[in-house]
Design an enzyme around this catalytic site. Sequence first.
Site, PDB file in Angstrom:
ATOM      1  N   LYS A 155       0.837  -1.203   0.000  1.00  0.00           N
ATOM      2  CA  LYS A 155       0.000   0.000   0.000  1.00  0.00           C
ATOM      3  C   LYS A 155       0.872   1.253   0.000  1.00  0.00           C
ATOM      4  CE  LYS A 155      -1.578   1.665   4.052  1.00  0.00           C
ATOM      5  NZ  LYS A 155      -1.286   3.098   4.252  1.00  0.00           N
ATOM      6  N   ASN A 156       1.875   1.270   0.879  1.00  0.00           N
ATOM      7  CA  ASN A 156       2.672   2.492   1.035  1.00  0.00           C
ATOM      8  C   ASN A 156       3.624   2.759  -0.119  1.00  0.00           C
ATOM      9  OD1 ASN A 156       1.377   3.033   3.366  1.00  0.00           O
ATOM     10  ND2 ASN A 156       3.105   2.621   4.733  1.00  0.00           N
ATOM     11  N   CYS A 185      -4.866  13.320  13.261  1.00  0.00           N
ATOM     12  CA  CYS A 185      -5.417  12.009  12.985  1.00  0.00           C
ATOM     13  C   CYS A 185      -5.224  11.132  14.206  1.00  0.00           C
ATOM     14  CB  CYS A 185      -4.812  11.397  11.734  1.00  0.00           C
ATOM     15  SG  CYS A 185      -3.300  10.553  12.027  1.00  0.00           S
ATOM     16  N   ARG A 236       0.760  14.602  13.251  1.00  0.00           N
ATOM     17  CA  ARG A 236       1.274  14.349  11.893  1.00  0.00           C
ATOM     18  C   ARG A 236       1.289  15.580  10.993  1.00  0.00           C
ATOM     19  NH1 ARG A 236      -0.711   8.456   9.925  1.00  0.00           N
ATOM     20  NH2 ARG A 236       1.205   8.513   8.755  1.00  0.00           N
ATOM     21  N   LEU A 261       7.694  19.589   7.252  1.00  0.00           N
ATOM     22  CA  LEU A 261       8.986  19.247   6.638  1.00  0.00           C
ATOM     23  C   LEU A 261       8.879  19.167   5.113  1.00  0.00           C
ATOM     24  CD1 LEU A 261      10.105  16.523   9.213  1.00  0.00           C
ATOM     25  CD2 LEU A 261      10.786  18.926   9.150  1.00  0.00           C
ATOM     26  N   ASP A 278       4.866   0.589  12.073  1.00  0.00           N
ATOM     27  CA  ASP A 278       3.677  -0.072  11.536  1.00  0.00           C
ATOM     28  C   ASP A 278       3.542  -1.539  11.979  1.00  0.00           C
ATOM     29  OD1 ASP A 278       2.874   2.247  10.356  1.00  0.00           O
ATOM     30  OD2 ASP A 278       3.382   1.666   8.303  1.00  0.00           O
ATOM     31  N   ARG A 298      -8.575  -0.218   4.939  1.00  0.00           N
ATOM     32  CA  ARG A 298      -7.713   0.791   4.299  1.00  0.00           C
ATOM     33  C   ARG A 298      -6.425   0.164   3.769  1.00  0.00           C
ATOM     34  NH1 ARG A 298      -5.771   4.920   8.066  1.00  0.00           N
ATOM     35  NH2 ARG A 298      -4.438   5.141   6.255  1.00  0.00           N
TER      36      ARG A 298
HETATM   37  C1  UD1 Z   1       4.595   6.859   6.452  1.00  0.00           C
HETATM   38  C2  UD1 Z   1       3.723   5.668   6.235  1.00  0.00           C
HETATM   39  C3  UD1 Z   1       3.149   5.181   7.557  1.00  0.00           C
HETATM   40  C4  UD1 Z   1       4.262   4.932   8.557  1.00  0.00           C
HETATM   41  C5  UD1 Z   1       5.181   6.151   8.657  1.00  0.00           C
HETATM   42  C6  UD1 Z   1       6.407   5.895   9.510  1.00  0.00           C
HETATM   43  C7  UD1 Z   1       2.863   6.046   4.022  1.00  0.00           C
HETATM   44  C8  UD1 Z   1       1.697   6.390   3.166  1.00  0.00           C
HETATM   45  N1  UD1 Z   1       2.652   6.060   5.332  1.00  0.00           N
HETATM   46  O1  UD1 Z   1       3.780   7.897   6.997  1.00  0.00           O
HETATM   47  O2  UD1 Z   1       2.443   3.956   7.318  1.00  0.00           O
HETATM   48  O3  UD1 Z   1       3.707   4.675   9.825  1.00  0.00           O
HETATM   49  O4  UD1 Z   1       5.646   6.539   7.358  1.00  0.00           O
HETATM   50  O5  UD1 Z   1       7.136   4.842   9.016  1.00  0.00           O
HETATM   51  O6  UD1 Z   1       3.920   5.734   3.525  1.00  0.00           O
HETATM   52  N2  UD1 Z   1       6.746  14.609  10.698  1.00  0.00           N
HETATM   53  C9  UD1 Z   1       6.814  15.960  10.988  1.00  0.00           C
HETATM   54  N3  UD1 Z   1       6.677  16.854   9.953  1.00  0.00           N
HETATM   55  C10 UD1 Z   1       6.499  16.432   8.667  1.00  0.00           C
HETATM   56  C11 UD1 Z   1       6.439  15.076   8.381  1.00  0.00           C
HETATM   57  C12 UD1 Z   1       6.568  14.163   9.424  1.00  0.00           C
HETATM   58  O7  UD1 Z   1       6.980  16.341  12.135  1.00  0.00           O
HETATM   59  O8  UD1 Z   1       6.401  17.293   7.785  1.00  0.00           O
HETATM   60  C13 UD1 Z   1       6.877  13.629  11.792  1.00  0.00           C
HETATM   61  C14 UD1 Z   1       5.614  12.790  11.986  1.00  0.00           C
HETATM   62  O9  UD1 Z   1       4.664  13.441  12.809  1.00  0.00           O
HETATM   63  C15 UD1 Z   1       6.196  11.539  12.629  1.00  0.00           C
HETATM   64  C16 UD1 Z   1       7.557  11.387  11.921  1.00  0.00           C
HETATM   65  O10 UD1 Z   1       7.877  12.690  11.432  1.00  0.00           O
HETATM   66  O11 UD1 Z   1       6.412  11.755  13.980  1.00  0.00           O
HETATM   67  C17 UD1 Z   1       7.607  10.402  10.786  1.00  0.00           C
HETATM   68  O12 UD1 Z   1       6.526  10.661   9.922  1.00  0.00           O
HETATM   69  P1  UD1 Z   1       6.559  10.291   8.382  1.00  0.00           P
HETATM   70  O13 UD1 Z   1       7.716   9.395   8.086  1.00  0.00           O
HETATM   71  O14 UD1 Z   1       6.428  11.517   7.585  1.00  0.00           O
HETATM   72  O15 UD1 Z   1       5.221   9.438   8.246  1.00  0.00           O
HETATM   73  P2  UD1 Z   1       4.305   9.405   6.977  1.00  0.00           P
HETATM   74  O16 UD1 Z   1       5.136   9.613   5.774  1.00  0.00           O
HETATM   75  O17 UD1 Z   1       3.119  10.241   7.207  1.00  0.00           O
END
Ligand code: UD1
Length: 425
Positions: free
Chosen positions: A22-23, A117, A122, A126, A309, A401
């Site tokens: 999925k990811n 969420c 989230r 960044l 995950d 999902r």
């Molecule tokens: C992706 C995965 C999700 C997985 C996660 C961590 C997808 C669609 N989803 O989510 O299944 O649980 O990686 O492996 O691929 N953060 C910030 N600012 C940002 C972006 C992230 O502070 O702009 C923080 C988030 O709140 C979190 C951490 O960074 O604490 C990691 O998040 P991130 O790797 O971005 O997760 P996703 O990409 O949303």
Amino acid sequence: MDKFLIRGGKPLKGKVVISGAKNSALPCLAATLLTDETVTLHNVPYVKDLITQRRLLEDLDATVLTPELHTQKIKAANIEIYEAPYELVKTMRASVLALGPLLARFGQAKVSLPGGCAIGTRPIDLHLKAFERLGATVSLEAGDVVARAPKGRLIGADTFFEKVSVTGTENVMMAASLAKGKTTIHNAAREPEIEDLAELLNKMGARITGAGTTKIEIQGVEDLGAAEHTIIPDRIETGTFIVAAAITGGKLEIENCQPKHLQAVIEKLRETGVEIEERGADKIFVKCGGRGLRSKDVTTEPHPLFPTDMQAQYMALMTQAEGAATVVETIFENRFMHASELVRMGADIQISGNTAIVRGITKLMGAPILASDLRASASLVLAALAAEGETLIDRVYHIDRGYETIVKKLSAIGADIERITENLK
Ligand code: UD1
């Protein structure tokens, strides 16, 4: 809302075939927005998040040709709207992956800011900072992020992620593919899904090196074109089925997986006493060792370490292991919502901040419980499979999902599980 009724206590036995990741499919579908030519994706899992992502592409006026369930042919030739609406973003945060491609190809994009969420706040700060490094102006207008590239094109630059972000890295990689000049992403995420996306982008004509390491270099090109690509197998679904075999004391052959993508999970589960045999590059044989399970501590970290995950599923397993296991969640705050439901089933779990202590072995008993997010629901299904009696899991739309035909797959290996569909009057 649909529910699952599970009668536990049956060892799972047989063969299960893993679906596409999925990811990985989510960003690959978003990447089709980078070209006006047809991109064909195989092994796309038929899960709710992918249906939502396809709807987003269609809302943007891309043509989605779907002759087969798992093959998606997408032609984003007639895009005139550059906007991902709140209605979609609120149901699936990964819709923010449209931002990078739209901004890069059309010089503008508008995406609703994802709200809080279930597993934490989230933010996407960044992603936005990195777009600004590539020359974009970013503003917040009535809950929408509006990004524009001055003179219509992004400019390659050095970008640094203060915190490793998977979709952040993907968004910037896609945007930089069409930027003028070279972009370097420092402290990039190293998940296998990043490598898969880079492979697709390179097939489309991008010039990306270093995907899978912390430093990714992207030499921008003028345009991207047609490509055909097969999505990698889902490593989290694979890990979930390994735990399913272990928690029920069963034996499973897991096919179409890539064990190399989940080495940290396999190693940790072996430490607890689960016997896992890798058979070639794409098969795993798993059984629960005769000596029973031992508790082992775990901390979630970005890839290649133990994935967040898999934390919820691991916690379910630890309720059936001898001793006390400390589970530390470092990626997301508020990702222990499955714990209180497991406790309702008889588990002994104490939470303090981002640390949970799970004491086993506890006897799990069926109960009515509530799924709160995707991986939490997987954990509850696993616990229900191991429990004595009947468990009724509510809000299973979360599991839909990300897990393809989960009821069918589990039934085929001996689980007593049925979906109860409630018709709203
Ligand atoms: C992706 C995965 C999700 C997985 C996660 C961590 C997808 C669609 N989803 O989510 O299944 O649980 O990686 O492996 O691929 N953060 C910030 N600012 C940002 C972006 C992230 O502070 O702009 C923080 C988030 O709140 C979190 C951490 O960074 O604490 C990691 O998040 P991130 O790797 O971005 O997760 P996703 O990409 O949303």
